[in-house]
Scaffold this active site. Sequence first.
Site, mmCIF file in Angstrom:
data_model
loop_
_atom_site.group_PDB
_atom_site.id
_atom_site.type_symbol
_atom_site.label_atom_id
_atom_site.label_comp_id
_atom_site.label_asym_id
_atom_site.label_seq_id
_atom_site.Cartn_x
_atom_site.Cartn_y
_atom_site.Cartn_z
ATOM 1 N N LYS A 10 8.059 9.408 -29.407
ATOM 2 C CA LYS A 10 6.989 9.921 -30.257
ATOM 3 C C LYS A 10 6.170 10.957 -29.496
ATOM 4 O O LYS A 10 5.872 10.788 -28.313
ATOM 5 C CB LYS A 10 6.096 8.751 -30.689
ATOM 6 N N ASP A 134 0.452 2.561 -33.394
ATOM 7 C CA ASP A 134 1.505 3.568 -33.506
ATOM 8 C C ASP A 134 2.777 3.037 -34.176
ATOM 9 O O ASP A 134 3.673 3.818 -34.506
ATOM 10 C CB ASP A 134 1.891 4.109 -32.124
#
EC number: 2.7.1.148
Length: 267
Positions: A10, A134
């Site tokens: 990410k 997240d």
Amino acid sequence: MRLSEPAPAKLNLALHVRGKLPDGRHALETLFAFCTDGDIVHAEPADTLSLQISGPFAEGLEVEGNLVLRAAEALRGQTADTRGAALFLDKRLPVASGIGGGSADAAATLRLLTRMWRLDPARASEVAPDLGADVPACLLSMTARGEGAGDRLALITDPLISGRPVLLVNPMHGLSTASVFGAWDGIDRGPLEKWQQGRNDLQPAAVSLEPEIREVLDWLEGREGAELVRMSGSGTTCFALFATEEQSAAAAGQCPSKWWHMASLLR
């Protein structure tokens, strides 16, 4: 039969910290993007849940309490039986490096076991927020704007992102998210509008804790073709976006051996 699921790295192309939420978490505005490369989670049918960890960054990782197992246990808790799985984590990304390694691994586990156990994907979405801010974004692994604590998501289509060559560089020193947020100066510098003109509000705090991040950023900014250079998340991984794969590959070939690096593409 073994099933496999990628856990893409990410990136926060921009990360604006706007203050505090009523629950005490930080209010964020961020743009998530995901690489085509990252960790990999494998699973085989079994009577109980278990985890083995291998790969370049396996050393020091504990099985007990690992987000992969926590994700599996949380998903199993949504079912009426006690299904099992033998899980295998191939840890290719640095730990505590701002690129969602643990969150991406948890999300990949949710996707993988949803397939193996033939569950409604909505069950994975239900448990993801409790595993970390997240994890919902990593569950999607698609370009998205995140607000709230980063877990309120809106998918984004941007031709400047998809397929973009990127080089990730990490100085091989990890930082805890809590320590970086603790060093943030608390100043709201305004909303996230265009990500290219955005910023990472945690970058100065991370640099104050680990000065070598500044060295990595300066090195990336000096690479031919580097069009945008920033730190991701709470650090310590930094990245540069390039116009061509040739430029990204050339920069990767010049990376100092003391640093970890990965040339990839954005999904």
